[in-house]
Design a protein around this motif. Structure first.
Motif, PDB file in Angstrom:
ATOM      1  N   UNK A 141      47.670  31.765  43.738  1.00 16.66           N
ATOM      2  CA  UNK A 141      48.852  31.245  43.475  1.00 16.66           C
ATOM      3  C   UNK A 141      49.388  31.729  41.915  1.00 16.66           C
ATOM      4  N   UNK A 142      49.426  32.811  41.903  1.00 18.65           N
ATOM      5  CA  UNK A 142      49.801  33.591  40.556  1.00 18.65           C
ATOM      6  C   UNK A 142      49.129  33.671  39.506  1.00 18.65           C
ATOM      7  N   UNK A 143      47.769  33.011  39.469  1.00 19.68           N
ATOM      8  CA  UNK A 143      46.786  33.226  38.466  1.00 19.68           C
ATOM      9  C   UNK A 143      45.950  34.464  38.916  1.00 19.68           C
ATOM     10  N   UNK A 144      45.651  35.294  38.090  1.00 15.96           N
ATOM     11  CA  UNK A 144      45.017  36.531  38.270  1.00 15.96           C
ATOM     12  C   UNK A 144      43.536  36.388  37.478  1.00 15.96           C
ATOM     13  N   UNK A 145      42.447  37.214  38.045  1.00 13.13           N
ATOM     14  CA  UNK A 145      41.118  37.296  37.163  1.00 13.13           C
ATOM     15  C   UNK A 145      40.567  38.542  37.725  1.00 13.13           C
ATOM     16  N   UNK A 146      39.932  39.196  36.920  1.00  9.67           N
ATOM     17  CA  UNK A 146      39.205  40.352  37.253  1.00  9.67           C
ATOM     18  C   UNK A 146      38.047  40.159  37.905  1.00  9.67           C
ATOM     19  N   UNK A 147      37.721  40.677  39.069  1.00  3.98           N
ATOM     20  CA  UNK A 147      36.474  40.739  40.028  1.00  3.98           C
ATOM     21  C   UNK A 147      35.661  41.791  39.726  1.00  3.98           C
ATOM     22  N   UNK A 148      36.220  43.129  39.384  1.00  7.28           N
ATOM     23  CA  UNK A 148      35.408  44.106  39.339  1.00  7.28           C
ATOM     24  C   UNK A 148      36.111  45.292  38.529  1.00  7.28           C
ATOM     25  N   UNK A 149      35.511  45.744  37.383  1.00  5.76           N
ATOM     26  CA  UNK A 149      36.027  46.653  36.455  1.00  5.76           C
ATOM     27  C   UNK A 149      36.316  48.021  37.475  1.00  5.76           C
ATOM     28  N   UNK A 150      37.232  48.683  36.760  1.00  3.92           N
ATOM     29  CA  UNK A 150      37.884  50.182  37.483  1.00  3.92           C
ATOM     30  C   UNK A 150      36.730  51.192  37.666  1.00  3.92           C
ATOM     31  N   UNK A 151      35.610  51.304  36.833  1.00  2.00           N
ATOM     32  CA  UNK A 151      34.766  52.358  37.683  1.00  2.00           C
ATOM     33  C   UNK A 151      34.037  52.288  38.674  1.00  2.00           C
ATOM     34  N   UNK A 152      34.198  53.185  39.712  1.00  2.04           N
ATOM     35  CA  UNK A 152      33.508  53.198  40.992  1.00  2.04           C
ATOM     36  C   UNK A 152      32.058  52.710  41.119  1.00  2.04           C
ATOM     37  N   UNK A 153      31.887  51.751  42.129  1.00  4.83           N
ATOM     38  CA  UNK A 153      30.361  51.121  42.324  1.00  4.83           C
ATOM     39  C   UNK A 153      29.914  51.899  43.858  1.00  4.83           C
ATOM     40  N   UNK A 154      28.986  52.882  43.452  1.00  2.00           N
ATOM     41  CA  UNK A 154      28.546  53.315  44.665  1.00  2.00           C
ATOM     42  C   UNK A 154      28.006  52.734  45.641  1.00  2.00           C
ATOM     43  N   UNK A 155      28.308  52.218  46.983  1.00  2.00           N
ATOM     44  CA  UNK A 155      27.426  51.322  47.759  1.00  2.00           C
ATOM     45  C   UNK A 155      26.144  51.991  48.006  1.00  2.00           C
ATOM     46  N   UNK A 156      26.035  53.256  48.426  1.00  2.00           N
ATOM     47  CA  UNK A 156      24.758  53.691  48.739  1.00  2.00           C
ATOM     48  C   UNK A 156      23.761  53.317  47.598  1.00  2.00           C
ATOM     49  N   UNK A 157      23.988  52.980  46.491  1.00  2.00           N
ATOM     50  CA  UNK A 157      23.174  52.954  45.439  1.00  2.00           C
ATOM     51  C   UNK A 157      22.431  51.352  45.318  1.00  2.00           C
ATOM     52  N   UNK A 158      22.989  50.750  46.251  1.00  2.00           N
ATOM     53  CA  UNK A 158      22.704  49.198  46.398  1.00  2.00           C
ATOM     54  C   UNK A 158      21.650  49.089  47.648  1.00  2.00           C
ATOM     55  N   UNK A 159      20.730  48.312  47.414  1.00  2.00           N
ATOM     56  CA  UNK A 159      19.566  48.130  48.373  1.00  2.00           C
ATOM     57  C   UNK A 159      20.296  47.457  49.640  1.00  2.00           C
ATOM     58  N   UNK A 160      19.947  47.785  50.910  1.00  2.00           N
ATOM     59  CA  UNK A 160      20.536  47.183  52.111  1.00  2.00           C
ATOM     60  C   UNK A 160      19.942  46.046  52.236  1.00  2.00           C
ATOM     61  N   UNK A 161      20.854  44.907  52.667  1.00  2.00           N
ATOM     62  CA  UNK A 161      20.240  43.572  53.034  1.00  2.00           C
ATOM     63  C   UNK A 161      19.757  42.741  51.758  1.00  2.00           C
ATOM     64  N   UNK A 162      20.247  43.233  50.606  1.00  2.00           N
ATOM     65  CA  UNK A 162      19.634  42.327  49.113  1.00  2.00           C
ATOM     66  C   UNK A 162      20.837  42.263  48.487  1.00  2.00           C
ATOM     67  N   UNK A 163      20.819  41.252  47.741  1.00  2.00           N
ATOM     68  CA  UNK A 163      21.922  40.652  46.964  1.00  2.00           C
ATOM     69  C   UNK A 163      21.702  41.204  45.459  1.00  2.00           C
ATOM     70  N   UNK A 164      22.830  41.439  44.726  1.00  2.00           N
ATOM     71  CA  UNK A 164      22.845  41.805  43.527  1.00  2.00           C
ATOM     72  C   UNK A 164      24.087  40.878  42.669  1.00  2.00           C
ATOM     73  N   UNK A 165      23.766  40.345  41.803  1.00  2.00           N
ATOM     74  CA  UNK A 165      24.790  39.117  41.305  1.00  2.00           C
ATOM     75  C   UNK A 165      24.990  39.700  39.692  1.00  2.00           C
ATOM     76  N   UNK A 166      26.231  39.398  39.216  1.00  2.00           N
ATOM     77  CA  UNK A 166      26.719  39.543  37.875  1.00  2.00           C
ATOM     78  C   UNK A 166      27.508  38.333  37.393  1.00  2.00           C
ATOM     79  N   UNK A 167      26.940  37.932  36.207  1.00  2.00           N
ATOM     80  CA  UNK A 167      27.644  37.014  35.744  1.00  2.00           C
ATOM     81  C   UNK A 167      29.225  37.362  35.337  1.00  2.00           C
TER      82      UNK A 167
END
Length: 171
Positions: A141-167
């Motif tokens: 509703x018009x309020x905006x927040x950044x979820x991910x910064x601009x640099x690319x995040x390679x999906x293949x570098x993340x382990x499959x079926x495992x969660x990674x969290x960021x504060x």
């Protein structure tokens, strides 16, 4: 012949009823506030809306060539009507303006924020690898927040079926 009194004349029955009732009353009265419980707010025109949308945590779980993004956030709904957190009121956009589809489960209704309250909720989105090549912004509703910064995040570098969290947002 048995001379036992009827059950309602027995002291043990009345003690159990009183004890059960008092425990139930105590539990209902002393229930702690849980995360996600709405908190009433006082709306003021002079109050800035900067803290209307605050992202607490982002969790990304890779599923082969895609990923599920869970966003835990707190939203202040100053509107006099409840807000159902789904499009078109809620959109996750890439920096190029492409909309990311929400992750929908039929058995899980979309979260709601009651009128004139602040509440913590979790939103889910289904990302393709292309969505992670740019920044992501959440718009409610018009309020905006950044979820991910601009640099690319390679999906293949993340382990499959495992969660990674960021504060906060994904860096």
């Amino acid at each position: 012949m048995s001379t036992n009194p009827p059950f309602y004349k027995r002291i043990e029955v009345w003690l159990l009823i009183l004890l059960s009732g008092s425990i139930a009353l105590w539990v209902m009265k002393n229930r702690p506030a849980m995360e996600g419980d709405p908190e009433a707010i006082v709306v003021s025109d002079a109050e800035p809306a900067a803290d209307a949308l605050v992202i607490h945590r982002c969790t990304l779980e890779r599923d082969y060539g895609n990923a599920r993004l869970d966003i835990e956030l707190r939203y202040r709904n100053i509107s006099p009507r409840p807000l159902v957190l789904q499009p078109p009121d809620v959109r996750l956009l890439t920096t190029q303006g492409k909309e990311v589809p929400p992750y929908i489960l039929p058995a899980e209704p979309p979260p709601q924020v009651p009128a004139r309250t602040a509440q913590s909720v979790r939103l889910r989105f289904w990302l393709e690898e292309a969505h992670l090549q740019s920044g992501l912004n959440l718009e409610i509703r018009g309020h905006r927040a950044e979820v991910k910064a601009e640099p690319p995040l390679p999906l293949k570098d993340l382990p499959n079926q495992q969660s990674k969290s960021w504060q906060g947002s994904i860096r």
